[in-house]
Design an enzyme around this catalytic site. Structure first.
Site, PDB file in Angstrom:
ATOM      1  N   SER A 163       0.858  -1.191   0.000  1.00 53.13           N
ATOM      2  CA  SER A 163       0.000   0.000   0.000  1.00 53.13           C
ATOM      3  C   SER A 163       0.888   1.233   0.000  1.00 53.13           C
ATOM      4  CB  SER A 163      -0.885   0.009   1.250  1.00 53.13           C
ATOM      5  OG  SER A 163      -1.438   1.307   1.409  1.00 53.13           O
ATOM      6  N   MET A 216      -8.815   8.140  -0.023  1.00 47.94           N
ATOM      7  CA  MET A 216      -9.567   8.552   1.174  1.00 47.94           C
ATOM      8  C   MET A 216     -10.097   9.959   0.953  1.00 47.94           C
ATOM      9  SD  MET A 216      -6.934   7.296   4.071  1.00 47.94           S
ATOM     10  CE  MET A 216      -6.418   5.578   4.198  1.00 47.94           C
TER      11      MET A 216
HETATM   12  C1  DX5 Z   1      -6.159   1.717   5.739  1.00 49.93           C
HETATM   13  C2  DX5 Z   1      -5.752   1.397   4.322  1.00 49.93           C
HETATM   14  C3  DX5 Z   1      -4.634   0.439   4.245  1.00 49.93           C
HETATM   15  C4  DX5 Z   1      -3.340   0.906   4.870  1.00 49.93           C
HETATM   16  C5  DX5 Z   1      -2.719  -0.303   5.490  1.00 49.93           C
HETATM   17  O1  DX5 Z   1      -7.374   2.375   5.736  1.00 49.93           O
HETATM   18  O2  DX5 Z   1      -6.841   0.848   3.603  1.00 49.93           O
HETATM   19  O3  DX5 Z   1      -4.422  -0.023   2.919  1.00 49.93           O
HETATM   20  O4  DX5 Z   1      -2.444   1.482   3.973  1.00 49.93           O
HETATM   21  O5  DX5 Z   1      -1.616   0.092   6.231  1.00 49.93           O
HETATM   22  P1  DX5 Z   1      -0.853  -0.903   7.216  1.00 49.93           P
HETATM   23  O6  DX5 Z   1      -0.397  -2.080   6.414  1.00 49.93           O
HETATM   24  O7  DX5 Z   1       0.279  -0.068   7.720  1.00 49.93           O
HETATM   25  O8  DX5 Z   1      -1.818  -1.298   8.301  1.00 49.93           O
END
Ligand code: DX5
Ligand code: ZN
Length: 220
Positions: free
Chosen positions: A10, A37
């Site tokens: 991500s 977001m």
């Molecule tokens: C959170 C996002 C994730 C985020 C995950 O709302 O949808 O994709 O980037 O981050 P980690 O792997 O750090 O929990």
């Protein structure tokens, strides 16, 4: 037989001042996870279609766009035109999920449906026959770096079982808190596609971390 898994970094956790260099470091990934977001569906704002277009021009990786927005109906076309290969919307936000899936498919793109931690598996079961990917949030959406919620494991399992009963095998993707100490549990529950932000971009050697995650997910 080794389980086939997909690792999806991500880029929410990437270094935006050096995004191109970070993308070069994750060429061994299977998907590139792109978190949109809107400051409404989630209390944070990330990036939109303009940056997606630039990412598209930079990488051959499949772009897995996770729309954390209140109005997926209004924005899917823009993300598809900007290079998305998979468009995933939240069942909590969609007015008519079946129609949205059809619209995404009509553009030749894969469709995913996501559910937040408080949404039960039942909410997405009606769409399993048509969907290409189910994204089970294992944190409350909005921020990277949160702790994996173990209570989501039975939900992952229930969705996997419902897919098997239908003879369908959409990707079952988990997102949030995926790291070397959690990925095997998610894999054992039935996930095959693993989003990881901080665990990959926070590592000194991103390629080695992805390989470690892959080995742990495959080895269940
Ligand atoms: C959170 C996002 C994730 C985020 C995950 O709302 O949808 O994709 O980037 O981050 P980690 O792997 O750090 O929990
Ligand atoms: Zn995400």
């Amino acid at each position: 037989m080794t389980k086939t898994v997909n690792i999806a970094p991500s880029i929410l956790s990437a270094d935006f001042m050096h995004l191109g260099a970070d993308l070069n470091d994750i060429e061994e990934a299977d998907l590139l996870h792109y978190d949109v977001m809107d400051g409404h569906f989630v209390p944070n704002i990330s990036f939109g279609p303009g940056i997606l277009k630039q990412v598209r021009a930079h990488t051959e990786l499949l772009l897995d766009v996770h729309l954390m927005v209140t109005n997926p109906e209004e924005v899917i076309d823009t993300y598809i035109e900007s290079g998305a290969d998979i468009v995933t919307f939240h069942v909590e936000a969609a007015e008519d999920p079946a129609k949205l899936i059809d619209r995404i498919h009509a553009k030749g793109v894969s469709a995913g449906i996501s559910l937040s931690p408080d949404t039960p598996a039942e909410a997405i079961l009606p769409y399993l026959a048509d969907i290409d990917l189910v994204l089970v949030m294992t944190v409350y959406p909005g921020f990277g770096g949160q702790a994996f919620i173990d209570a989501m494991l039975p939900k992952i399992q229930a969705i996997g079982e419902a897919c098997a009963a239908l003879g369908r095998s959409p990707m079952i993707e988990v997102d949030g808190g995926i790291a070397p100490d959690t990925i095997a549990r998610a894999s054992a529950a039935g996930a095959d596609t693993f989003v990881a932000g901080s665990a990959i971009f926070g590592a000194a050697d991103k390629g080695a971390r992805m390989a470690e995650l892959r080995r742990l997910a495959e080895g269940i």
